[in-house]
Design a protein around this motif. Structure first.
Motif: not given
Length: 839
Positions: A88, A90, A105
């Motif tokens: 991930n 972000s 995200k």
């Protein structure tokens, strides 16, 4: 196309939320499809994306991003919703034109990548473990056998140790070459060297390298070359042989005792531009490979079965290298196998062809019209192959499967007044072997037929028993068309016995090799900047009677040649030297006005043999390569070609001159066609080089050593080795130089005041890592060749530390003391060796 349309069409998941309320503002189609068929917009992110979530996730980066709005946060997390692992990323950014500040995200599914990485890491860790084991095994053998040999005066025991050291050294060299090849292949740096070569001769030599392994397990190694396979090919002979050697070695390794291995070469068809596609298959009746194991057989660092790996060894790189080489040669490799039913590896290559037709099956003597041949071998495939070859020769042949049948067939033939004139009998047959068959044959039929023993074992191991049985001719296995024809030509009295492969078979069972070649009328200019390298070559050739003149760099070599151009017969030229390298020196020599400058053979000596090296050597007028480390047999074979035209006169030949058995693959890229005039390619740049003084030499004399290297050869007594331990391992030094004390003394004199030893101390004190590395490598070669044990140990420690980029300040004094202590003992040792005062 809008931003949302673009995001909807990417594989990664994209989710946009309000960083204050945690409500979802947007998800792309990829994420929506994974989590639910309904829209997620407007829901709390933890409720929509996490099982049982009742608040912001523990790894939520919003707080961190608020404190540093320009930053990005990356992490990996497992999703209980999809049961997948995601990477991930972000960040906070404006969502839409004039829109709110949003938390965006981006999540990429890395589950499969992670598994592959873990699998690759495990494979590489396993490989490193295997590599350590494979390297340490021969190293332990070398070190252990060296200690045993140095602790005994038993010559038989010492010889046995040296044989095992030699075997282990070759095993270690093979491991190192495999690792280097894999590294070059991965970096795209492995280059091919294309040249003309004789296919059958290459197969003979390749099989000769592995025949001893097959014989140890009493295996039957067969070679079949289809009739339409071209005689001469243009490709990379060395790499083609490398593939075959690995496949044959594997087949022998994984085939039980008394099994069968078959190598077959086949013609697949013509390609455009005078090219042909060939296939080579290696089949065995060994343990076989399952389908699941075949799927990863050619993967780098893999071995298909852990139990078998521990039993049979190996790095797991060989088949990967074979596939890469086959593809570089224009083809590929595959396998057919089943557990317990053996394996067949087949690879295809595309080559240029120089001529057609596979064999010159001609018996060049009118007497062959009266020939009738009897062939006895218990293997049906071998009998069929022999019969096919004799059919092409138009020689009547009967094949039988035992010694008993051979005796019965001869009995019937005599009664019919059509006796067989030659009996070929296999050495290893059940019930009655070849030697016993020959005994019974001589007892019953006298000299009615010539007997040829066919065996896959070295002749000297069975020579005495064969002679007692009345056998005077020998044919090695595996069988080749040219070797069979040459043996028949020899028996019917053909004066010149040369096979179509260009290999001289020679007379009698021994192949006519009766001692070292006679170079006593030849003078070689040996050019190398490392004294030890020159000394080793002198030691290799001292029994040939050749004379040497020496040069330590290219400039000195040019000056010496200019001084006496007609005196030299050949130049051995190192490529990498100070002041003037081998390439430039060759250009200068070829551009001189003397006729000999255009004709003298110049052979390169180098560890790097790539296409660019071969091409450059040809461009500067050199005639071939000797790959370093130079092997004694390869050196002698190569020099025999250039100095004697391949037909080597033998010193102490006994029954007369014998023909020399040449080796086509070594040196790599060697050409026997000498340049007649290369002056057009080079400018005359020799005018500013001063002429060097001439040197009077006599056979066996080295101008560097200034001693008769043949004196002391074979003397068994030496000064007491224990007096020089642990500084000098005198026993080991004597073994390396065949107990030649005069030569060893001369080598010690040459290094007594070598400035490199002091130069290393200066480089260590100056913290010059680059100079230290070069000096350590050079001095380790010198100390290793001269068995200067304490210096070698100190150098090894210095090398270990500098490779880790650690300056070995604490080792400077130890190294300097080791040099001083060793050199203190040299004067006494040199005097003892020169005077022959033995303890």
């Amino acid at each position: 196309m809008t931003a949302s349309q673009i995001l909807d069409n990417i594989d990664a998941c994209v989710c946009v939320t309000d960083p204050e309320t945690y409500r979802i503002l947007y998800v792309n189609e990829t994420m929506s499809a994974l989590y639910a068929p309904r829209r997620l917009v407007g829901e709390l992110c933890w409720e929509a994306l996490q099982e049982g979530g009742d608040g912001p996730c523990v790894f939520c980066p919003c707080d961190k991003l608020r404190g540093d709005p320009g930053a990005a946060v990356t992490w990996e997390a497992w999703s209980p919703k999809t049961h997948r692992l995601y990477r991930n990323t972000s960040r906070l950014a404006d969502w839409g034109e004039g829109g709110p500040r949003a938390h965006i995200k981006h999540a990429v599914d890395i589950t499969d990548i992670k598994k592959l990485t873990e699998k690759s890491d495990k494979a590489k860790n396993d490989f490193m473990s295997r590599m350590s084991h494979e390297i340490l095994t021969p190293m332990n053998a070398i070190m252990g056998m060296s200690r045993i040999a140095s602790a005994t005066d038993d010559l038989f025991k010492i010889k046995n140790c040296l044989m095992k050291i030699d075997d282990a050294s070759k095993q270690l060299l093979g491991i190192i070459n495999g690792i280097l090849d894999m590294s070059r292949l991965e970096d795209g740096r492995l280059e091919l060297v294309h040249d003309d070569f004789n296919l059958e001769r290459m197969l003979m030599e390749t099989c000769g390298e592995v025949a001893a392994l097959a014989n140890e397990k009493a295996q039957d190694l067969q070679v079949v070359i289809d009739r339409d396979v071209p005689v001469t090919l243009r490709s990379d002979e060395h790499r083609l042989s490398q593939i075959l050697t690995h496949l044959l070695t594997n087949a022998i390794k994984f085939t039980p005792p008394r099994g069968k291995i078959r190598l077959q070469a086949a013609f697949l068809g013509k390609r455009g531009g005078g090219r042909a596609e060939l296939s080579f298959s290696v089949a065995d009746d060994g343990i076989g490979i399952s389908e699941s194991e075949q799927a990863r057989l050619f993967d780098a660092f893999e071995q298909v079965n852990g139990t078998q790996s521990r039993k049979y060894g190996g790095l797991g790189l060989g088949l990967t290298i074979c596939r890469s080489l086959a593809r570089l040669l224009g083809g590929d490799i595959d396998v057919r196998s089943a557990p317990g039913k053996g394996s067949t590896f087949t690879f295809r290559v595309v080559t240029e062809t120089a001529e057609g037709g596979a064999a010159n099956m001609e018996i060049r003597n009118p007497a062959h019209r009266a020939l009738r041949i009897l062939f006895a071998d218990d293997d049906a495939d071998t009998r069929e192959y022999f019969k096919l070859l004799m059919r092409e020769c138009q020689v009547p042949t009967k094949c039988v499967e035992s010694g008993f049948e051979a005796l019965e067939s001869m009995e019937r033939a005599l009664r019919a007044h059509k006796p067989y004139t030659i009996l070929f009998v296999d050495w290893r047959m059940p019930h009655m072997d070849g030697i016993e068959t020959a005994k019974q044959f001589r007892k019953r039929f006298g000299d009615a037929a010539a007997i040829v023993l066919v065996a896959g074992i070295e002749w000297d191991l069975i020579e005495r028993a064969s002679a007692e049985a009345g056998i005077r001719h020998f044919l090695p296995k595996p069988l080749f068309a040219s070797s069979i024809v040459d043996r028949i030509n020899e028996i019917v009295g053909l004066p010149e016995r040369r096979s179509r492969a260009g290999v001289s078979v020679g007379a009698g069972v021994s192949g006519g090799v009766g001692g070292p070649p006679d170079f006593s009328s030849k003078l070689i200019l040996l050019v190398d900047d490392i004294q030890i390298n020159r000394d080793i070559l002198v030691a290799f050739l001292e029994d040939t009677g050749v004379a040497f003149d020496h040069a330590a760099n290219g400039l000195e070599a040019v000056n010496k040649f200019k001084g006496r151009p007609a005196a030299y017969d050949l130049i051995l030229m190192d490529l990498h030297m100070p002041e003037m390298d081998g390439y430039e020196a060759s250009i200068h020599i070829r551009s001189l006005g003397h006729p000999r400058a255009k004709q003298i053979p110049i052979l390169a000596m180098t560890a790097e043999v790539f296409e660019k090296d071969i091409t450059r050597c040809r461009q500067v007028g050199m005639n071939g390569h000797l790959r370093k480390p130079v092997m004694e047999d390869k050196l002698i074979e190569c020099l025999s070609r250039f100095l004697l035209g391949g037909a080597a006169r033998r010193k102490g030949g006994g029954d007369g001159d014998a023909e020399f058995v040449s080796n086509a693959r070594s040196p790599i890229g060697v050409s026997v066609d000498l340049p007649t005039d290369t002056s057009a390619n080079f400018a005359d740049t020799s005018a500013d080089i001063p002429a060097g003084a001439s040197t009077d030499l006599r056979p066996g004399m080295s101008t560097d050593l200034q001693t008769d290297a043949s004196v002391g050869r074979g003397t068994s007594a030496v000064p007491d080795p224990n007096d020089y331990l642990p500084y000098i391992d005198l026993r080991l030094a004597m073994q390396k130089l065949h107990n030649n004390q005069k030569l060893y003394a001369a080598m010690l004199v040459n290094i007594r005041h070598n400035p490199l030893f002091d130069a290393l101390v200066a480089a260590l004190r100056a913290n010059d890592l680059s100079a230290i590395g070069d000096l350590v490598r050079t001095l380790m070669g010198i100390a290793g060749n001269l068995s200067l044990s304490e210096i070698s140990d100190a150098l090894t420690q210095i090398e270990t530390m500098t490779k880790r980029r650690i300056m070995p300040h604490e080792l400077i004094d130890r190294y300097a003391a080791a040099v001083d202590r060793t050199f203190e003992r040299l004067d006494g040792l040199i005097e003892a060796l020169d005077r022959g005062e033995y303890h």
